[in-house]
Write a protein that holds these residues in place. Structure first.
Motif, short mmCIF file in Angstrom:
data_model
loop_
_atom_site.label_atom_id
_atom_site.label_comp_id
_atom_site.label_asym_id
_atom_site.label_seq_id
_atom_site.Cartn_x
_atom_site.Cartn_y
_atom_site.Cartn_z
N HIS A 31 86.31 18.61 72.74
CA HIS A 31 86.28 17.35 72.57
C HIS A 31 85.96 17.10 71.06
CE1 HIS A 31 85.57 15.60 76.75
NE2 HIS A 31 85.23 17.02 76.81
N ASP A 32 86.29 15.82 70.58
CA ASP A 32 86.08 15.21 69.20
C ASP A 32 87.15 16.02 68.18
OD1 ASP A 32 83.89 13.71 70.06
OD2 ASP A 32 82.53 15.49 69.80
N LEU A 33 88.24 16.39 68.61
CA LEU A 33 89.17 16.96 67.88
C LEU A 33 90.21 16.04 67.82
CD1 LEU A 33 90.02 19.65 66.50
CD2 LEU A 33 91.43 20.25 68.67
N LEU A 34 90.72 15.67 66.48
CA LEU A 34 91.95 14.87 66.16
C LEU A 34 93.11 15.01 66.86
CD1 LEU A 34 91.62 14.51 62.26
CD2 LEU A 34 90.93 12.84 63.96
N VAL A 35 93.72 14.11 67.57
CA VAL A 35 94.77 14.06 68.28
C VAL A 35 95.87 15.00 67.76
CG1 VAL A 35 96.83 12.95 69.62
CG2 VAL A 35 94.48 11.75 69.19
N ALA A 36 96.15 15.19 66.54
CA ALA A 36 97.18 15.61 65.86
C ALA A 36 96.90 17.39 65.74
CB ALA A 36 97.39 15.46 64.45
N TYR A 37 95.71 17.51 66.21
CA TYR A 37 95.22 19.04 66.13
C TYR A 37 95.26 19.67 67.78
CZ TYR A 37 94.25 18.80 61.24
OH TYR A 37 94.67 18.86 59.58
N MET A 38 95.65 18.67 68.65
CA MET A 38 95.50 19.03 69.92
C MET A 38 96.80 19.93 70.27
SD MET A 38 93.68 16.32 72.16
CE MET A 38 91.92 15.55 71.50
N THR A 39 96.88 20.99 69.59
CA THR A 39 98.13 21.78 69.94
C THR A 39 97.72 23.20 70.55
OG1 THR A 39 98.24 22.56 67.63
CG2 THR A 39 99.33 20.59 68.04
N GLU A 40 98.63 23.89 70.91
CA GLU A 40 98.44 25.36 71.46
C GLU A 40 98.16 26.37 70.27
OE1 GLU A 40 100.51 28.72 73.99
OE2 GLU A 40 101.45 26.65 73.79
N MET A 41 98.70 25.78 68.97
CA MET A 41 98.45 26.79 68.05
C MET A 41 96.89 26.73 67.55
SD MET A 41 100.31 26.64 64.05
CE MET A 41 101.79 27.33 64.95
N VAL A 42 96.27 25.42 67.37
CA VAL A 42 95.00 25.31 67.08
C VAL A 42 94.09 25.93 68.34
CG1 VAL A 42 93.22 23.66 66.90
CG2 VAL A 42 95.48 23.11 65.72
N GLY A 43 94.53 25.70 69.53
CA GLY A 43 93.77 26.20 70.48
C GLY A 43 93.62 27.72 70.36
#
Length: 275
Positions: free
Chosen positions: A129-141
């Protein structure tokens, strides 16, 4: 009598015991093969009713081809399935709990001693939670995996809606370590933010030390400090609310998340209507 004593003196028992016995190549091990088996233990300090756990798990799992449950030794259970789909469904839909106690499971490999199977990791769905929408990617995960645990899977379907509330990751967690709560992140522009996590199907855990093996009632840390000095850095807020199952559409114009290609479906509906 003297003859017997003489025979005993020449009898070399130690050498006989050390003689090797070599099995023929065509000898197959037929017992304890443990095909389609899972071994598990409940992570708790409480007494567990063995019969009650068998009854509840069978009701929850509903194995189409049945299941055999055996207690190998105190607290260690063997779950034998009779179809791979039943076993995979249990593994993929976990974690499972009984009376708040987490069931730690692992697959038994062929001819492996189930009692010696490691039971220290559990697969959780973790919401970030509290992650910017633009960063909700598999790479960030994947970049977060070293912090929360061993990354297994990124739920792309969870981020297909208009509003992305959180990122959803399948993480393998070591139950011997405290639950992770939040992580400080730094963006490319050097601005910092803090992301928080919630665990789906989370059972009992200690609010003082964050371990899954006990509650604060059985924790040692509570006894090491005075009552007024106890600080609970973990809490109920780490539990994710139950996910609602998506029901059937009440109208062909009403779309739900995960419906797939709208244009393809619309074309099929038009074809069905015309024919």
């Amino acid at each position: 009598m003297e003859d017997i004593e003489i025979q005993m003196e020449v009898l070399d028992i130690e050498n006989e015991e050390n003689e090797e016995l070599t099995f023929e190549e065509d000898v197959e091990e037929e017992c304890n093969r443990c095909e389609l088996c899972i071994v598990g233990r409940f992570l708790t300090e409480k007494n567990i009713n063995t019969w009650a756990t068998r009854t509840k798990l069978v009701v929850l799992w509903k194995p189409a081809m049945g299941i055999n449950i055996k207690e190998l030794k105190a607290g260690i259970f063997l779950y034998q399935f009779y179809h791979k789909d039943d076993m995979d469904r249990v593994l993929n839909n976990g974690p499972w709990t009984f009376d708040g106690a987490l069931l730690v499971m692992n697959i038994v490999k062929m001819r492996e001693d189930p009692v010696k199977v490691s039971l220290n990791e559990v697969d959780f769905w973790v919401q970030i939670h509290d992650l910017l929408v633009a960063y909700m990617t598999e790479m960030v995960g994947k970049q977060l995996r070293n912090f929360f645990g061993n990354f297994l899977h990124y739920d792309a379907k969870n981020n297909s809606s208009i509003w992305r509330e959180f990122m959803r990751l399948r993480i393998r967690i070591d139950v011997r370590r405290p639950l992770k709560r939040k992580k400080k992140t730094v963006k490319k522009d050097k601005t910092a933010a803090v992301v928080n996590c919630k665990y789906e199907k989370l059972g009992d855990f200690c609010f003082i030390c964050g371990l899954l093996s006990h509650t604060e009632q059985f924790g040692r840390k509570k006894l090491e400090v005075n009552t007024g000095e106890i600080i609970k850095d973990w809490g109920h807020w780490l539990r994710a609310p139950p996910r609602r199952a998506v029901g059937r559409n009440t109208s062909k114009w009403l779309r739900e998340e995960g419906d797939g290609d709208w244009r393809r479906q619309k074309g099929k509906d038009n074809y069905d209507a015309e024919n």
